[in-house]
Motif scaffolding. Structure first.
Motif, PDB file in Angstrom:
ATOM      1  N   ALA A 195      11.186   4.848  -1.822  1.00 24.90           N
ATOM      2  CA  ALA A 195      10.436   5.761  -0.957  1.00 24.90           C
ATOM      3  C   ALA A 195       9.523   4.980  -0.015  1.00 24.90           C
ATOM      4  CB  ALA A 195       9.632   6.743  -1.803  1.00 24.90           C
ATOM      5  N   ALA A 196       8.866   3.947  -0.527  1.00 22.01           N
ATOM      6  CA  ALA A 196       7.993   3.127   0.321  1.00 22.01           C
ATOM      7  C   ALA A 196       8.807   2.457   1.428  1.00 22.01           C
ATOM      8  CB  ALA A 196       7.261   2.084  -0.520  1.00 22.01           C
ATOM      9  N   PRO A 236       0.814  -1.222   0.000  1.00 19.95           N
ATOM     10  CA  PRO A 236       0.000   0.000   0.000  1.00 19.95           C
ATOM     11  C   PRO A 236       0.845   1.269   0.000  1.00 19.95           C
ATOM     12  CG  PRO A 236      -0.435  -1.308   1.978  1.00 19.95           C
ATOM     13  CD  PRO A 236       0.563  -2.048   1.169  1.00 19.95           C
ATOM     14  N   LEU A 237       1.973   1.247   0.705  1.00 20.74           N
ATOM     15  CA  LEU A 237       2.838   2.424   0.707  1.00 20.74           C
ATOM     16  C   LEU A 237       3.337   2.721  -0.704  1.00 20.74           C
ATOM     17  CD1 LEU A 237       4.973   2.000   3.949  1.00 20.74           C
ATOM     18  CD2 LEU A 237       3.485   3.921   3.397  1.00 20.74           C
ATOM     19  N   ARG A 238       3.802   1.688  -1.396  1.00 20.47           N
ATOM     20  CA  ARG A 238       4.301   1.860  -2.767  1.00 20.47           C
ATOM     21  C   ARG A 238       3.194   2.412  -3.675  1.00 20.47           C
ATOM     22  NH1 ARG A 238       7.086  -2.383  -2.893  1.00 20.47           N
ATOM     23  NH2 ARG A 238       5.378  -3.773  -3.397  1.00 20.47           N
ATOM     24  N   ARG A 249       1.084   7.060  -6.622  1.00 21.13           N
ATOM     25  CA  ARG A 249       0.009   8.019  -6.874  1.00 21.13           C
ATOM     26  C   ARG A 249       0.486   9.448  -6.612  1.00 21.13           C
ATOM     27  NH1 ARG A 249      -3.963   9.378  -3.137  1.00 21.13           N
ATOM     28  NH2 ARG A 249      -5.416  10.807  -4.067  1.00 21.13           N
ATOM     29  N   ALA A 250       1.261   9.644  -5.541  1.00 25.32           N
ATOM     30  CA  ALA A 250       1.771  10.981  -5.224  1.00 25.32           C
ATOM     31  C   ALA A 250       2.727  11.470  -6.311  1.00 25.32           C
ATOM     32  CB  ALA A 250       2.450  10.976  -3.858  1.00 25.32           C
ATOM     33  N   ILE A 251       3.524  10.569  -6.863  1.00 25.51           N
ATOM     34  CA  ILE A 251       4.414  10.946  -7.967  1.00 25.51           C
ATOM     35  C   ILE A 251       3.581  11.331  -9.184  1.00 25.51           C
ATOM     36  CG2 ILE A 251       6.133  10.079  -9.607  1.00 25.51           C
ATOM     37  CD1 ILE A 251       7.233   8.362  -7.227  1.00 25.51           C
ATOM     38  N   LYS A 252       2.583  10.525  -9.491  1.00 23.48           N
ATOM     39  CA  LYS A 252       1.704  10.797 -10.638  1.00 23.48           C
ATOM     40  C   LYS A 252       0.981  12.135 -10.472  1.00 23.48           C
ATOM     41  CE  LYS A 252      -2.355   8.962 -12.861  1.00 23.48           C
ATOM     42  NZ  LYS A 252      -3.620   8.702 -12.241  1.00 23.48           N
TER      43      LYS A 252
END
Length: 191
Positions: free
Chosen positions: A145-146, A122-124, A129-132
């Motif tokens: 990052a995750a 879920p973290l990944r 999504r945050a990168i997108k």
């Protein structure tokens, strides 16, 4: 005529529920097969028949604890992907603090990599999504990052559960998460 099944699914569930209650209350070391069987009105033979012994019962406990842990991480994405990352980390911490002995079962060093996958997946997904969404830099590797977020959250939770955080630190958890994610923020455009 078929023999009636003495050790059925209902007994298996009762044994597992009682084992979970005992582990939640007193930790894995307090789990004794004889007292568990007596509490459920059966014998240790039932535990061996249904679980193959204590190792099988512990595996079933791990599966149940992992399922409950995953349920804590079922955070629905909202409108802000960075806030979602923080909410996911807060959910992880809340689950660990609410059921520390189940958290211990999930992350027992004898358990397979399913626990780390349950934490990292879920973290990944939220990092991707945050990168997108341009909330994190596009050069950030989502897996790295995750892993960094997991190390931060899991380390914090482990310290908090052992009472090793400095006084008052538990109130700064969200600030720490925001500091970590701020390091991955995209550079501000200058006009």
């Amino acid at each position: 005529m078929a023999r009636p099944k003495v050790h059925d699914e209902a007994l298996r569930n009762r044994l597992l529920d009682c084992a979970l209650e005992r582990v939640c209350a007193d930790g894995v070391p307090a789990l004794r097969l004889r007292s568990l069987a007596a509490e459920c009105g059966t014998s240790t033979t039932a535990v061996y028949s249904l679980f193959g012994g204590k190792a099988g019962l512990l595996r079933a406990l791990f599966d149940e604890a992992l399922q409950q842990f995953r349920a804590h991480l079922a955070v629905t994405p909202g409108g802000d992907s960075l806030d979602d990352l923080v909410r996911l980390a807060l959910a992880y911490r809340r689950g660990a603090l609410e059921q520390p002995h189940l958290f211990e079962v999930v992350f027992d060093r004898d358990t397979p990599g399913l626990a780390s996958d349950a934490a990292l997946a879920p973290l990944r997904e939220f990092v991707e999504r945050a990168i997108k969404d341009d909330a994190l830099r596009p050069d950030i590797d989502p897996s790295t990052a995750a892993l960094a977020l997991w190390a931060t959250v899991h380390g914090w939770v482990s310290l908090q559960l052992r009472g090793l955080l400095p006084p008052g630190a538990e109130t700064r958890f969200e600030d720490v998460l925001r500091c970590v994610t701020a390091g991955w923020a995209p550079a501000q455009r200058t006009l």
